[in-house]
Design an enzyme around this catalytic site. Structure first.
Site, PDB file in Angstrom:
ATOM      1  N   GLY A 292      10.519   6.064  -9.534  1.00  0.00           N
ATOM      2  CA  GLY A 292      10.998   5.191 -10.606  1.00  0.00           C
ATOM      3  C   GLY A 292      10.128   5.411 -11.823  1.00  0.00           C
ATOM      4  O   GLY A 292      10.499   6.080 -12.789  1.00  0.00           O
TER       5      GLY A 292
ATOM      6  N   CYS B 116       3.590 -19.543 -24.591  1.00  0.00           N
ATOM      7  CA  CYS B 116       2.657 -20.655 -24.468  1.00  0.00           C
ATOM      8  C   CYS B 116       1.891 -20.582 -23.151  1.00  0.00           C
ATOM      9  O   CYS B 116       1.999 -21.461 -22.300  1.00  0.00           O
ATOM     10  CB  CYS B 116       3.451 -21.957 -24.563  1.00  0.00           C
TER      11      CYS B 116
HETATM   12  N1  LLP Z   1      11.470   2.892  -3.547  1.00  0.00           N
HETATM   13  C1  LLP Z   1      11.241   1.631  -3.133  1.00  0.00           C
HETATM   14  C2  LLP Z   1      11.781   1.198  -1.852  1.00  0.00           C
HETATM   15  C3  LLP Z   1      10.492   0.748  -3.935  1.00  0.00           C
HETATM   16  O1  LLP Z   1      10.258  -0.480  -3.508  1.00  0.00           O
HETATM   17  C4  LLP Z   1       9.990   1.193  -5.182  1.00  0.00           C
HETATM   18  C5  LLP Z   1       9.206   0.301  -6.038  1.00  0.00           C
HETATM   19  C6  LLP Z   1      10.278   2.521  -5.582  1.00  0.00           C
HETATM   20  C7  LLP Z   1      11.009   3.336  -4.731  1.00  0.00           C
HETATM   21  C8  LLP Z   1       9.816   3.092  -6.885  1.00  0.00           C
HETATM   22  O2  LLP Z   1       8.443   3.128  -7.036  1.00  0.00           O
HETATM   23  P1  LLP Z   1       7.803   3.859  -8.299  1.00  0.00           P
HETATM   24  O3  LLP Z   1       8.114   5.332  -8.197  1.00  0.00           O
HETATM   25  O4  LLP Z   1       8.418   3.292  -9.513  1.00  0.00           O
HETATM   26  O5  LLP Z   1       6.380   3.584  -8.196  1.00  0.00           O
HETATM   27  N2  LLP Z   1       6.800  -4.026 -10.968  1.00  0.00           N
HETATM   28  C9  LLP Z   1       5.713  -3.187 -10.525  1.00  0.00           C
HETATM   29  C10 LLP Z   1       6.179  -2.088  -9.615  1.00  0.00           C
HETATM   30  C11 LLP Z   1       6.926  -2.560  -8.405  1.00  0.00           C
HETATM   31  C12 LLP Z   1       7.448  -1.433  -7.571  1.00  0.00           C
HETATM   32  C13 LLP Z   1       8.292  -1.917  -6.451  1.00  0.00           C
HETATM   33  N3  LLP Z   1       8.907  -0.878  -5.689  1.00  0.00           N
HETATM   34  C14 LLP Z   1       4.979  -2.657 -11.750  1.00  0.00           C
HETATM   35  O6  LLP Z   1       5.334  -3.010 -12.868  1.00  0.00           O
HETATM   36  O7  LLP Z   1       4.003  -1.928 -11.623  1.00  0.00           O
END
Ligand code: LLP
Length: 430
Positions: free
Chosen positions: A287, A354
């Site tokens: 992602g 806030c």
């Molecule tokens: N696959 C699954 C099953 C996941 O739960 C996630 C992310 C991804 C792929 C993608 O991960 P990435 O390649 O983006 O690291 N809100 C948090 C990140 C939460 C990620 C949750 N799962 C942040 O802003 O750092």
């Protein structure tokens, strides 16, 4: 500060895709998210190529949770990406963006009956998180007279170097089935008439800058693949999840490339599946790596203040970018209209919400700022707008997409009437 190639400084102003950020802020107003689709396409190509040159059957699924904008997802769909979707809504987005249903995986640790129904109706493969869910899906598929293809999400019990809130494969985490219970889960799945187990899935966490944990996860996964193959499961895919991080500290963080990831992980994967005598597809779910650095959040300085330290109060807050407040995340900030001025002052950049924690950047060297200056918050394409809210009665800002230097809205800004659009007065108030 090191910048990725789509960000440049020209005549003292920050440009994205060669387009002046200040002109964009003037045209569309602030706050404003601006995304380079060329950068997203480039990052996707790097990932696809790094894996694809090392193993013939690779599928890159974009983790739609990182950025669910349809126009951006369309860019990825046109490049051949599939998606990891975590809700019925994300599934809908992926389909609308033109992604092939074959290339989607419906993930989630707490799916509703409606989610399972939707997956069955659309013929989307499901990553199951519990045996309870297995039996619910079996019943749903039976009622529809079909067979549902599934994977189980493996909890590999791995500690990873990242923020604890985004480590997802710890033994103590809520996700997946403990790896020791996986063979029994597949045995149970094989006994379900309307379920066909065809894959295995894991995801160890997010914003991981060290490649080693991915190698450990791949080892666990191929070990499980061997057991499952011997049990008679015909594995069509092994999904190693996402999680590759990006250098939010531009000058000091390690910056693992897709090549580094692939060079480490693919040999383990290949040796493992060869030992099983199978050639399943290799799936990955990045992602952040694909979209984070494509985007800047432009925010205007409303006022400055010298108190116990110097504050720059800007017009975007954790309503639009919650990562710093939620995970203490670091994002680089640049004074976009004074981008080559000397960094003579130190500012804490705070939003209008806030809450004391509404801080984007603490004690950062910046040029002397004044009301009207534009601050660019970098690397905001992943989990930025996607995690936004209307907290404090703030309509969300627009999002602009750039293709080369051509700019267009990919989401209009919300208006005050959007704040009340879904609200109702209960009968006794009418
Ligand atoms: N696959 C699954 C099953 C996941 O739960 C996630 C992310 C991804 C792929 C993608 O991960 P990435 O390649 O983006 O690291 N809100 C948090 C990140 C939460 C990620 C949750 N799962 C942040 O802003 O750092």
């Amino acid at each position: 500060m090191k910048l990725p190639p789509h960000l440049t400084i020209q005549n003292g102003r920050l440009h994205i895709n060669g387009k002046d950020c200040i002109a964009l802020a003037e045209k569309y107003g602030t706050p404003l998210y601006v995304t380079s689709e060329d950068r997203v396409a480039e990052q996707f190509e790097k990932y696809q190529k790094a894996l694809g040159t090392r193993y013939p059957k690779v599928r890159v699924l974009f983790a739609a949770k990182a950025n669910g904008n349809l126009a951006l997802m369309r860019v990825l769909a046109q490049k051949g990406a599939g998606a990891d979707v975590f809700s019925g809504g994300e599934l809908q987005l992926a389909l609308e963006a033109g992604m092939d249903p074959e290339k989607l995986l419906f993930n989630g640790s707490s799916k509703t009956p409606a989610d399972l129904q939707l997956a069955v109706e659309k013929g989307i493969r499901v990553s199951l998180d519990s045996l309870d869910e297995l039996h619910q899906l079996d019943a749903t598929a039976r009622a529809a007279g079909t067979v549902s293809e599934v994977a189980f999400r493996v909890n590999p019990a791995l500690t990873v170097p990242t923020h604890p809130k985004i480590a997802t494969g710890l033994a103590t985490s809520k996700f997946g089935i403990p790896h020791g219970q996986i063979p029994a889960a597949y045995r149970e799945a094989l006994a379900c008439k309307n379920i066909r187990p065809v894959g295995i899935h894991c995801h160890i966490g997010s914003q991981i800058l060290d490649i080693e944990p991915f190698a450990r996860a791949a080892e666990v996964m191929v070990r499980i693949a061997k057991e499952l193959t011997e049990m008679g499961v015909n594995l069509k895919f092994i999904d190693l999840g996402g999680g590759l991080g990006i250098p939010y500290h531009h000058d000091t963080d390690p910056a693992p490339a897709a090549e580094d990831y692939a060079a480490k992980v693919v040999p383990i994967f290949k040796a493992g599946v060869e030992a099983c005598g199978i050639t399943p597809e290799l799936w990955v779910e990045p992602g952040r790596f694909l979209v984070a650095d494509s985007t800047v959040l432009l925010t205007r300085v409303n006022s400055t203040k010298s108190a116990h330290k110097r504050f720059a109060n800007v017009d975007a807050g954790f309503n639009l970018l919650i990562r710093p407040a939620m995970y203490n995340s670091y994002h680089e900030v640049i004074a976009a209209n004074k981008a080559d001025a000397p960094l003579t002052k130190e500012y804490t950049v705070t939003g209008p919400i806030c809450e004391t924690g509404d801080i984007f950047a603490e004690n950062r060297p910046l040029p002397e700022l004044a009301a009207g200056d534009i601050i660019a918050v970098l690397d905001t394409g992943a989990y930025g707008y996607a995690m936004s809210s209307q907290y404090n009665g703030r309509p969300r800002c627009p999002e602009v997409l750039l293709k080369g230097t051509e700019a267009g809205l990919m989401r209009r800004g919300e208006t005050l009437s959007d704040l009340t659009a879904a609200m109702e007065h209960p009968a006794w108030q009418k």
